[in-house]
Design a protein around this motif. Sequence first.
Motif, PDB file in Angstrom:
ATOM      1  N   ARG A  81       0.818  -1.148  -0.193  1.00  0.00           N
ATOM      2  CA  ARG A  81       0.160  -0.120   0.061  1.00  0.00           C
ATOM      3  C   ARG A  81       0.865   1.366   0.132  1.00  0.00           C
ATOM      4  NH1 ARG A  81      -4.998  -2.116  -0.991  1.00  0.00           N
ATOM      5  NH2 ARG A  81      -5.496  -3.593   0.422  1.00  0.00           N
ATOM      6  N   GLU A  82       1.085   2.004  -1.035  1.00  0.00           N
ATOM      7  CA  GLU A  82       1.804   2.886  -1.330  1.00  0.00           C
ATOM      8  C   GLU A  82       1.529   4.104  -0.295  1.00  0.00           C
ATOM      9  OE1 GLU A  82       4.995   5.110  -1.751  1.00  0.00           O
ATOM     10  OE2 GLU A  82       4.861   3.107  -2.767  1.00  0.00           O
ATOM     11  N   ASP A  83       0.173   4.156  -0.071  1.00  0.00           N
ATOM     12  CA  ASP A  83      -0.305   5.357   0.941  1.00  0.00           C
ATOM     13  C   ASP A  83       0.403   5.248   2.197  1.00  0.00           C
ATOM     14  OD1 ASP A  83      -2.090   3.266   0.879  1.00  0.00           O
ATOM     15  OD2 ASP A  83      -3.693   4.582   1.856  1.00  0.00           O
ATOM     16  N   ARG A  84       0.392   3.999   2.585  1.00  0.00           N
ATOM     17  CA  ARG A  84       0.831   3.615   4.231  1.00  0.00           C
ATOM     18  C   ARG A  84       2.437   3.682   3.945  1.00  0.00           C
ATOM     19  NH1 ARG A  84      -2.870  -1.739   5.061  1.00  0.00           N
ATOM     20  NH2 ARG A  84      -4.778  -0.953   4.254  1.00  0.00           N
ATOM     21  N   ALA A  85       3.083   3.236   3.054  1.00  0.00           N
ATOM     22  CA  ALA A  85       4.597   3.397   3.127  1.00  0.00           C
ATOM     23  C   ALA A  85       4.961   4.812   2.946  1.00  0.00           C
ATOM     24  CB  ALA A  85       4.968   2.651   1.808  1.00  0.00           C
ATOM     25  N   ALA A  86       4.229   5.648   2.299  1.00  0.00           N
ATOM     26  CA  ALA A  86       4.641   7.193   2.121  1.00  0.00           C
ATOM     27  C   ALA A  86       4.217   7.723   3.403  1.00  0.00           C
ATOM     28  CB  ALA A  86       3.602   7.906   0.932  1.00  0.00           C
TER      29      ALA A  86
END
Length: 172
Positions: A124-129
């Motif tokens: 999940r890119e939003d979580r990683a960001a």
Amino acid sequence: MNQKLDPLFARRSVRAYRQQEVGDDLVRDILQAAMAAPSAVAKDPWEFIVVRNRQMLHEIAAGLPNGGMLRDAALGIVVCGDLERAHDRQLSYLLQDCSAAIENLLLAVNMLGLGACWLGVHPREDRAAHLRQLLHIPEPVIPIAAIAIGWPAESPAPRTRYRENAIHHETW
């Protein structure tokens, strides 16, 4: 269930914690267990960020759906993988290595009388960001998961999720 495997069956996700610190010695034990995991070509691409600051735990939880238990946990450990150190710089090897370390960490937590809950971050890119920004995680390090850890205020019963129909012999 085979009693020799009790620590494995007793490892359950714990989402409620008592307000009690987890000492540095226990955290070191947990991280030593995590780093005893197998790794492709012994590359050990894992990195661990230990978070005890209550405000930071709240901020991490705010960006992780279903991560509310971090607010009450004694600490959180964010497990990351360094793609430069993964075997052949392959994401798949990095994910396998970090997942093995996470499972070792979860088993160690349980065996030490603590509780934990694994919160997925990758892919999940939003979580990683969110974690990258909060914790100043550099590229090419990838946040894989956040683990809430504390003294359990609940005791889920041991169990297995064994399914005979998931087993295939010789061929599918």
